[in-house]
Design an enzyme around this catalytic site. Structure first.
Site, PDB file in Angstrom:
ATOM      1  N   ASP A  80       0.813  -1.223   0.000  1.00  0.00           N
ATOM      2  CA  ASP A  80       0.000   0.000   0.000  1.00  0.00           C
ATOM      3  C   ASP A  80       0.845   1.270   0.000  1.00  0.00           C
ATOM      4  O   ASP A  80       0.339   2.353  -0.313  1.00  0.00           O
ATOM      5  CB  ASP A  80      -0.927   0.017   1.219  1.00  0.00           C
ATOM      6  CG  ASP A  80      -1.921  -1.127   1.214  1.00  0.00           C
ATOM      7  OD1 ASP A  80      -2.172  -1.687   0.134  1.00  0.00           O
ATOM      8  OD2 ASP A  80      -2.432  -1.475   2.297  1.00  0.00           O
ATOM      9  N   GLU A  94      -9.491   0.145  -4.433  1.00  0.00           N
ATOM     10  CA  GLU A  94     -10.528  -0.566  -3.673  1.00  0.00           C
ATOM     11  C   GLU A  94     -11.200   0.305  -2.617  1.00  0.00           C
ATOM     12  O   GLU A  94     -12.343   0.056  -2.233  1.00  0.00           O
ATOM     13  CB  GLU A  94      -9.926  -1.800  -2.995  1.00  0.00           C
ATOM     14  CG  GLU A  94      -8.851  -1.475  -1.963  1.00  0.00           C
ATOM     15  CD  GLU A  94      -8.243  -2.697  -1.300  1.00  0.00           C
ATOM     16  OE1 GLU A  94      -8.687  -3.819  -1.622  1.00  0.00           O
ATOM     17  OE2 GLU A  94      -7.326  -2.543  -0.472  1.00  0.00           O
ATOM     18  N   MET A 112      -5.504  -2.926  -5.022  1.00  0.00           N
ATOM     19  CA  MET A 112      -5.434  -2.780  -3.568  1.00  0.00           C
ATOM     20  C   MET A 112      -5.023  -1.351  -3.194  1.00  0.00           C
ATOM     21  O   MET A 112      -4.836  -0.499  -4.060  1.00  0.00           O
ATOM     22  CB  MET A 112      -4.440  -3.787  -2.990  1.00  0.00           C
ATOM     23  CG  MET A 112      -4.914  -5.226  -3.012  1.00  0.00           C
ATOM     24  SD  MET A 112      -3.631  -6.327  -2.329  1.00  0.00           S
ATOM     25  CE  MET A 112      -4.551  -7.859  -2.212  1.00  0.00           C
TER      26      MET A 112
END
Length: 418
Positions: A143, A247, A189
């Site tokens: 991330d 997302e 993600m």
């Protein structure tokens, strides 16, 4: 007997290079013998420490370590476990009992934002108890949202995979243009930040006519009307449109567009935003639509590693061992950018207390004025992190990802009943 053994543990979602960090930690720690005694690993992170499920890394010889350093996933297993704040100290008591039983004097915790909170708290608890533990954080997360480090090991390889996927999907859909119009949506993600979504913009190489034509980010409230207008204009011009969806995108009021589930602790599993956007485009504009969700593929892409990412993953592991030996408990080994072009970086120590549990969002300079894409500045930041290729050895036409023999240490304490 002195507390000279070192314990390493993964935490949270794994990456394509987390094992490279593990291998670097083990190799560096061995080089400091006898100051560092045995090098152990916890099976499934803090959960493994509580269960006294510990691995003896002596079983990994030099050849096995080389294989470990190029294998994706987490060879020692990982977990999602937050240290409770209201357990009356039972969890801390158990952790320190295990540390003491196995003469652990150094703990290296390889994880994300929450893991840095654990590092800070374990360091403070060791000081309070007078226990000789140096607990050091090692960053990782696809991330890329840990505060205090220029980038996070794991991000560069995931970014490389996603940018490649968008590049290739864009070529595919461009070759199949029909009269009706087509849209392709890629959900990536990132949870609350849009770093991975932004990485797909590298596929366009600054050309607005190339995929992705739209990038939807959690940092920008979703404006349905503006979005539909952009897709309509692009499709009328090109015959197709490609969209990256993070997302964790949110509506203007801050609510999530989609979530899969929410557990009793409040942890939200995200997913479905790409499907929702694809359905919206079909229902509102009538276009033929396809959507894809790489899910684990984007963080497990060991066949297409960023060499830069792998090098950084190993560097933060080696540095963490050095910080632990120097009494740097409560610190994290962070990457510092020294120069953009050519890209230069080093590793520095940062205190985990002020950064624990924080999330680093895309800065405003990386967001396009209309909120539907990212700027050249974002691409300039990300591109060096995906550069360089690492060629995997192959067996039978597939990457050589053989399993490892990981013998457990004998348990010395009663079973954990927590």
């Amino acid at each position: 007997m002195t507390h000279s053994n070192l314990l390493y543990a993964h935490s949270g979602g794994v990456t394509a290079v987390i094992n490279a960090t593990a291998a670097a930690v083990i190799e560096a720690a061995r080089s400091y013998a006898p100051r560092i005694g045995k090098v152990l690993a916890a099976h499934r992170g803090i959960g493994g420490v509580l269960a006294e499920d510990l691995i003896d890394t002596d079983a990994l010889d030099e050849t096995a370590l080389e294989r470990l350093a190029r294998t994706p996933g987490g060879a020692f297993g990982s977990c999602r476990f937050d240290l409770p704040r209201d357990d009356g100290g039972a969890v801390m008591d158990r952790l320190f009992a295990v540390f003491d039983a196995h003469r652990i004097g150094y703990l290296l915790y390889n994880g994300g934002n929450g893991s840095m909170d654990a590092v800070a708290r374990l360091h403070d608890e060791a000081l309070r108890r007078g226990y000789p533990l140096q607990c050091v954080g090692v960053p990782k997360t696809v991330d890329n949202d840990i505060v205090g480090t220029d980038c996070c090991p794991g991000f560069g390889s995931a970014a490389k995979y996603l940018a490649t996927s968008m590049l290739e999907a864009g070529l595919d859909i461009a070759s199949m243009v029909g009269r009706k119009g087509s849209v392709f949506v890629l959900e990536v993600m990132g949870r609350n930040t849009g770093w991975l979504a932004a990485a797909t913009a590298l596929a366009a190489d600054g050309d607005p006519e190339r995929a992705p034509h739209v990038v939807l980010l959690p940092e920008v409230g979703f404006d349905e009307a503006r979005f539909l207008q952009r897709v309509r204009e692009t499709t009328e011009r090109l015959g197709y449109c490609t969209v990256t969806v993070s997302e964790g995108i949110r509506r203007a009021d801050g609510s999530l567009l989609m979530e899969k589930s929410r557990d009793p602790r409040g942890y939200v599993q995200l997913g479905g935003a790409g499907s929702a956007i694809a359905r919206l485009l079909h229902e509102q504009l009538g276009y033929k639509h396809h959507w894809a969700i790489p899910d684990y593929l984007q963080r497990a892409s060991g066949h297409w590693l960023s060499a830069t990412d792998r090098e950084q993953a190993m560097a933060v592991g080696r540095a963490a061992v050095e910080y632990a030996l120097a009494g740097g408990g409560g610190q994290m080994s962070a990457i510092r950018r020294l120069q953009d072009a050519p890209y230069r970086w080093d590793v520095v120590a940062v205190d985990t207390r002020p950064i624990a549990n924080l999330e680093r969002a895309l800065p405003s300079a990386f967001l396009s004025a209309d909120g539907l894409h990212v700027t050249q500045a974002a691409c300039d930041y990300i591109r060096p992190l995906i550069e360089g290729e690492f060629t995997q050895p192959v067996r039978g036409g597939l990457p050589d990802y053989r399993a490892f023999e990981l013998p457990r240490l004998a348990r010395l304490l009663p079973a954990w009943a927590g």
